[in-house]
Design a protein around this motif. Structure first.
Motif, mmCIF file in Angstrom:
data_model
loop_
_atom_site.group_PDB
_atom_site.id
_atom_site.type_symbol
_atom_site.label_atom_id
_atom_site.label_comp_id
_atom_site.label_asym_id
_atom_site.label_seq_id
_atom_site.Cartn_x
_atom_site.Cartn_y
_atom_site.Cartn_z
ATOM 1 N N LEU B 223 0.819 -1.221 0.000
ATOM 2 C CA LEU B 223 0.000 0.000 0.000
ATOM 3 C C LEU B 223 0.848 1.263 0.000
ATOM 4 O O LEU B 223 0.312 2.359 0.058
ATOM 5 N N GLU B 224 2.167 1.122 -0.038
ATOM 6 C CA GLU B 224 3.006 2.324 -0.046
ATOM 7 C C GLU B 224 2.997 2.924 -1.439
ATOM 8 O O GLU B 224 3.889 2.706 -2.246
ATOM 9 N N LEU B 225 1.962 3.644 -1.707
ATOM 10 C CA LEU B 225 1.788 4.205 -3.045
ATOM 11 C C LEU B 225 1.169 5.585 -2.878
ATOM 12 O O LEU B 225 0.103 5.731 -2.274
ATOM 13 N N PHE B 226 1.858 6.586 -3.372
ATOM 14 C CA PHE B 226 1.344 7.956 -3.265
ATOM 15 C C PHE B 226 1.827 8.743 -4.473
ATOM 16 O O PHE B 226 2.836 8.393 -5.084
ATOM 17 N N PRO B 227 1.135 9.795 -4.835
ATOM 18 C CA PRO B 227 1.514 10.525 -6.046
ATOM 19 C C PRO B 227 2.644 11.519 -5.792
ATOM 20 O O PRO B 227 2.809 12.006 -4.674
ATOM 21 N N LEU B 228 3.391 11.791 -6.846
ATOM 22 C CA LEU B 228 4.487 12.753 -6.789
ATOM 23 C C LEU B 228 4.115 13.982 -7.594
ATOM 24 O O LEU B 228 3.153 13.966 -8.365
ATOM 25 N N ASP B 229 4.895 15.005 -7.409
ATOM 26 C CA ASP B 229 4.730 16.183 -8.251
ATOM 27 C C ASP B 229 5.077 15.790 -9.691
ATOM 28 O O ASP B 229 6.186 15.318 -9.953
ATOM 29 N N PRO B 230 4.158 15.938 -10.632
ATOM 30 C CA PRO B 230 4.431 15.462 -11.998
ATOM 31 C C PRO B 230 5.574 16.216 -12.668
ATOM 32 O O PRO B 230 6.083 15.771 -13.701
ATOM 33 N N ALA B 231 6.002 17.337 -12.088
ATOM 34 C CA ALA B 231 7.114 18.074 -12.689
ATOM 35 C C ALA B 231 8.406 17.265 -12.620
ATOM 36 O O ALA B 231 9.301 17.437 -13.435
ATOM 37 N N ILE B 232 8.494 16.388 -11.638
ATOM 38 C CA ILE B 232 9.717 15.588 -11.497
ATOM 39 C C ILE B 232 9.412 14.157 -11.921
ATOM 40 O O ILE B 232 8.702 13.439 -11.219
ATOM 41 N N ALA B 233 9.890 13.749 -13.067
ATOM 42 C CA ALA B 233 9.566 12.423 -13.575
ATOM 43 C C ALA B 233 10.785 11.512 -13.590
ATOM 44 O O ALA B 233 10.841 10.569 -14.357
ATOM 45 N N VAL B 234 11.781 11.815 -12.779
ATOM 46 C CA VAL B 234 12.962 10.941 -12.684
ATOM 47 C C VAL B 234 13.348 10.820 -11.220
ATOM 48 O O VAL B 234 12.768 11.474 -10.356
ATOM 49 N N GLY B 235 14.316 9.993 -10.973
ATOM 50 C CA GLY B 235 14.841 9.904 -9.616
ATOM 51 C C GLY B 235 14.466 8.618 -8.930
ATOM 52 O O GLY B 235 13.598 7.874 -9.410
ATOM 53 N N PRO B 236 15.145 8.317 -7.809
ATOM 54 C CA PRO B 236 14.917 7.052 -7.114
ATOM 55 C C PRO B 236 13.495 6.908 -6.570
ATOM 56 O O PRO B 236 12.897 5.834 -6.666
ATOM 57 N N LEU B 237 12.923 8.002 -6.020
ATOM 58 C CA LEU B 237 11.563 7.894 -5.469
ATOM 59 C C LEU B 237 10.566 7.595 -6.578
ATOM 60 O O LEU B 237 9.642 6.785 -6.419
ATOM 61 N N TYR B 238 10.812 8.263 -7.701
ATOM 62 C CA TYR B 238 9.909 8.051 -8.837
ATOM 63 C C TYR B 238 9.927 6.589 -9.283
ATOM 64 O O TYR B 238 8.886 5.949 -9.449
ATOM 65 N N SER B 239 11.131 6.031 -9.441
ATOM 66 C CA SER B 239 11.180 4.641 -9.924
ATOM 67 C C SER B 239 10.666 3.676 -8.856
ATOM 68 O O SER B 239 10.053 2.659 -9.183
ATOM 69 N N PHE B 240 10.897 4.021 -7.583
ATOM 70 C CA PHE B 240 10.349 3.176 -6.512
ATOM 71 C C PHE B 240 8.815 3.134 -6.597
ATOM 72 O O PHE B 240 8.189 2.065 -6.563
ATOM 73 N N LEU B 241 8.223 4.321 -6.760
ATOM 74 C CA LEU B 241 6.763 4.371 -6.803
ATOM 75 C C LEU B 241 6.219 3.728 -8.077
ATOM 76 O O LEU B 241 5.136 3.153 -8.079
ATOM 77 N N GLN B 242 7.016 3.836 -9.148
ATOM 78 C CA GLN B 242 6.593 3.196 -10.399
ATOM 79 C C GLN B 242 6.452 1.683 -10.181
ATOM 80 O O GLN B 242 5.483 1.075 -10.608
ATOM 81 N N GLN B 243 7.427 1.112 -9.486
ATOM 82 C CA GLN B 243 7.368 -0.326 -9.182
ATOM 83 C C GLN B 243 6.207 -0.635 -8.245
ATOM 84 O O GLN B 243 5.509 -1.631 -8.412
ATOM 85 N N GLN B 244 6.041 0.249 -7.252
ATOM 86 C CA GLN B 244 4.950 0.051 -6.305
ATOM 87 C C GLN B 244 3.608 0.040 -7.027
ATOM 88 O O GLN B 244 2.717 -0.759 -6.735
ATOM 89 N N PHE B 245 3.475 0.959 -7.984
ATOM 90 C CA PHE B 245 2.225 1.078 -8.737
ATOM 91 C C PHE B 245 1.941 -0.222 -9.493
ATOM 92 O O PHE B 245 0.839 -0.768 -9.452
ATOM 93 N N LYS B 246 2.996 -0.739 -10.126
ATOM 94 C CA LYS B 246 2.846 -1.975 -10.891
ATOM 95 C C LYS B 246 2.433 -3.125 -9.969
ATOM 96 O O LYS B 246 1.530 -3.904 -10.257
ATOM 97 N N ALA B 247 3.132 -3.179 -8.838
ATOM 98 C CA ALA B 247 2.859 -4.261 -7.886
ATOM 99 C C ALA B 247 1.439 -4.144 -7.342
ATOM 100 O O ALA B 247 0.727 -5.150 -7.207
ATOM 101 N N TYR B 248 1.013 -2.939 -7.060
ATOM 102 C CA TYR B 248 -0.334 -2.726 -6.521
ATOM 103 C C TYR B 248 -1.390 -3.197 -7.532
ATOM 104 O O TYR B 248 -2.344 -3.897 -7.186
ATOM 105 N N CYS B 249 -1.173 -2.828 -8.782
ATOM 106 C CA CYS B 249 -2.138 -3.237 -9.813
ATOM 107 C C CYS B 249 -2.160 -4.753 -9.957
ATOM 108 O O CYS B 249 -3.225 -5.356 -10.061
#
Lengths: 339, 449
Positions: B223-249
């Motif tokens: 459940l560790e899934l939360f949105p980021l500021d869309p202005a920043i589309a790179v970085g470790p947090l972004y890729s972490f959440l990208q994986q989280q999103f996939k896993a959640y789905c």
């Protein structure tokens, strides 16, 4: 929430609060058991103004020939009246006893005439009410409106005063007009339909048997017409419509017309298309076949009459007539076995 | 489930004796009350109020009984408890976890031949209840993380005035890219609080729904899934959440969909239009958006025996505007038209897919009594009921319903104030319903012939 009355600036009324004392509950179906059933006599009935529309075609131009006929009839009635008056006056001159008898005869005859006229007029009015009801029902059924069905239901209930299901029927105030009518159809008319269909089946069976055993063609004809007329009468009573002899004849005529012009294909399907029926009737003699035909005719008339007497038109064509041929033949075969 | 049980269901489905009804609706639409009232109508021994349900009206209905669920791992829908709540004049508590109910109905067939062949016919209904918040996760299945985060961030930005949302945004912006277990946990908790606060404000589109109602997943790293500021589309947090999103789905949304929605035969979509009107223009448009997105997630189409076994499709959909008892009856038509207009697109789609649809304004449990008051301008229809806030008896005219989607301008000058009442019992100490029998006739009438 505001206490300000509605302000239709955008066409929407706002929420509004009221005090508890102002509230008058609508009789809900829940409480219907507590409210006494109300019956209405036909005399207390007042049609709403829009209901008494002049029937189109009633006041069509009377031709000159029509005028002559009417004048002749009027003169004949006038002459008969004068003659009768002279007869009564002469009777008094001749003998007091004879005069008294003549006057008595006049009074009795006049009373009977008045009574039958009144009865005919009442029956005619009921039949007209039915026509109006049917037309309004058609309108209500296709609308999503709310609140118009109440008067319709009350008039329908007034027609069906002998029917306990109708007099105890209480509309659900939460439903729309079309739903109210559907509810009435389901809770009241369906049981009437079943009873009427039972009558039709009986009449068809009886006619079928009688025609099958009667040797005379002329007797057949008399039998079929007599049974048809009584059947129409019985069905009318179920639906609260009493027809005069004349109206019954008109109905039978309309039925025959419908049979020839519209229903002939259906009848043909009924008669020839039913494989089981054809197979069975081929086993029967020609007389028995005639019986089945006559029974079928009476049954068709019965279904037609039900369709005409119902305050709401049939929403779905009934499938009852399909089973009828086999039903009739089986009835015949059974009676032959018992013979 | 063991093999014999599965084979039995397989056979029953082939004979159309096993039907799955999906009660779909966002949170607060009245799913639990609907299921409770429906089951109550089908199982009570008293004379039911069901003139429009053919099998009951024709006296062919023998009865219904609750059966143990085929899937024993699943919680059983607390029907008895909910019914008791309603009979005591309270609404059932909102659903926290998924639960199921199996119901067996017995009836006499209307066909002469079938009646000769067997004494009675039977049919099994499978009904599932779940928190409405979870439903809004379904559209995530067809989304990418970038789209999702942009959408969810926009929702947050629109609610910046809410303190909990502001707190989350501040924490997010304090250190954009740091990823450690402590920080993700903290952000998740803050986002959860922000979601709850937005829900309080009447905001509907809240994802992920599991964060609002975690049930058995409470505290899970999924459940560790939360949105980021869309202005920043790179970085470790972004890729972490990208994986989280996939896993959640994959691990949360897909199983939920597969188990409870892929196999539906009939569907009820409950919509609380009145609540959305009360909450304002944003809530109403969000409701419409959510419904449009939801309708795309289901397979609709005509019924066939092959489909029934291997690829079930929803052959009948009932769109129900719930809580119609909060209106005077003359407004039911407007409510219907409003719902119809909101759902024009899915209705058209389903008709194209040869799926039967119906729109009804109904009330699972009637909570107000209809009456009249005399006003200066003549008699006025009104309602009387006990208010949910304080239990006081209240007599009011609830106001009109617009017959089409109202514009923002109308909300600016008109306040919708539809009341919330507590359940009401009738003279026989039972709850009554409005048009539930018509709903049943549409959903099951063809199966109980």
């Amino acid at each position: 929430m505001t206490d300000v009355p509605t302000e239709p600036a955008n066409g929407l009324r706002s929420a509004e609060r009221f005090s508890e004392q102002q509230f008058v509950a609508m009789d809900s179906p829940v409480l219907s058991a507590l409210t006494p059933a109300q019956q209405y006599t036909p005399d207390s009935f007042v049609s709403p103004p829009e209901a008494t529309k002049p029937v189109a075609g009633q006041s069509t131009a009377v031709t000159t020939v029509g005028w002559v006929w009417w004048t002749a009839a009027g003169l004949a009635v006038l002459l008969a009246g004068v003659q009768w008056y002279q007869f009564v006056a002469e009777s008094w001159l001749q003998n007091a006893l004879q005069g008294a008898a003549a006057t008595g005869l006049t009074l009795c005859g006049g009373g009977l005439l008045l009574r039958s006229l009144l009865k005919g007029w009442l029956q005619r009015r009921r039949a007209k009410q039915l026509d109006v009801l049917r037309a309004e029902a058609k309108q209500l059924q296709s609308s999503l409106q709310y609140g118009q069905a109440q008067s319709w239901l009350e008039r329908a209930k007034a027609l069906l005063t002998d029917e306990p299901a109708a007099t105890t029927f209480n509309a659900d105030p939460l439903l729309s007009d079309a739903e109210q009518l559907a509810l009435f159809e389901r809770l009241v008319l369906q049981s009437l339909d079943q009873r009427a269909q039972q009558l039709v089946r009986q009449a068809a069976g009886q006619t079928c048997l009688a025609v099958a055993v009667s040797p005379l063609a002329l007797a057949d004809l008399a039998l079929v017409s007599w049974r048809s007329i009584t059947l129409v009468n019985q069905i009318g009573e179920i639906y609260g419509v009493r027809l005069t002899l004349w109206q019954r004849a008109v109905l039978v005529k309309a039925f025959l017309q419908a049979l020839f012009w519209a229903g002939s294909t259906e009848l043909a399907i009924d008669l020839a298309g039913d494989a089981l029926g054809a197979e069975l009737s081929s086993k029967l003699s020609a007389r028995a076949g005639q019986g089945v035909l006559a029974g079928l005719l009476v049954a068709r008339l019965g279904y037609y009459a039900i369709g005409q007497f119902r305050p709401i038109r049939y929403s779905t064509p009934d499938s009852g007539s399909k089973l009828l041929i086999t039903d009739l033949v089986q009835q015949l075969l059974k009676s032959r076995k018992t013979d | 489930m063991d093999v014999p049980a599965k084979a039995k269901i397989f056979g029953q489905r082939l004979l159309q004796q096993h039907v799955r009804i999906g009660i779909t609706g966002l949170s607060g639409a009245g799913k639990t009350a609907f299921i409770t009232s429906l089951v109550n109508l089908l199982t009570q021994d008293a004379e039911p109020q069901a003139a429009f349900f053919d099998v009951m009206q024709q006296g062919r209905f023998i009865g219904g009984q609750l059966q143990p669920n085929a899937n024993l791992q699943l919680a059983r829908f607390p029907f008895e408890f909910n019914l008791q709540q309603i009979l005591q004049g309270r609404w059932p508590a909102s659903t926290e976890q998924i639960s199921q109910l199996t119901l067996e109905l017995r009836y006499h067939s209307g066909h002469v031949l079938r009646r000769r062949l067997s004494q009675y016919q039977s049919i099994r209904l499978e009904i599932t209840d779940y928190p409405g918040e979870w439903l809004l996760d379904l559209p995530m299945l067809s989304q990418e993380f970038a789209d999702w985060t942009a959408q969810a961030y926009a929702a947050l930005a629109a609610n910046q005035h809410v303190p909990a949302v502001a707190a989350y945004l501040a924490a997010l912006h304090s250190d954009q890219q740091a990823v450690d277990a402590l920080r993700t946990r903290m952000l998740t908790d803050l986002y959860q609080q922000a979601l709850r606060a937005m829900k309080q404000q009447g905001w509907l589109a809240l994802q992920p729904g599991r964060l609002l109602r975690p049930a058995e997943l409470a505290g899970s790293p999924l459940l560790e899934l939360f949105p980021l500021d869309p202005a920043i589309a790179v970085g470790p947090l972004y890729s972490f959440l990208q994986q989280q999103f996939k896993a959640y789905c994959q691990q949360v949304v897909t199983p939920f969909y597969q188990q409870y929605f892929a196999g539906l035969d009939r569907q009820v979509i409950l919509v609380d239009c009145l609540g959305a009107l009360n909450d304002g223009f944003a809530a109403l448009t969000q409701l419409q958006q959510a419904l449009l997105q939801l309708a795309e997630q289901f397979r609709y189409g005509p019924d066939s025996w092959f489909g029934r076994l291997f690829k079930p499709r929803i052959s009948k959909v009932l769109f129900a505007a719930s809580k119609a008892d909060l209106l005077t009856p003359d407004q039911h038509r407007n409510l219907l038209l409003l719902l119809q207009q909101m759902l024009r697109q899915p209705l058209y789609q389903q008709q194209y897919q040869l799926c039967q649809t119906e729109v009804l304004a109904l009330a699972s449990v009637v909570s107000a009594q209809l009456g009249q008051v005399q006003t200066a301008s003549g008699p006025q229809a009104c309602l009387q009921g006990r208010l949910q806030q304080n239990g006081e008896l209240c007599t009011l005219y609830p106001g009109d319903v617009p017959i089409s989607m109202p514009s923002e301008a109308i909300f600016a000058q008109h306040r919708f104030e539809f009341p919330k009442f507590l359940p009401m019992l009738n003279g026989k100490q039972q709850s009554s319903h409005l048009r539930l029998d018509q709903a049943l006739q549409f959903l099951l009438g063809d199966l109980l012939q």
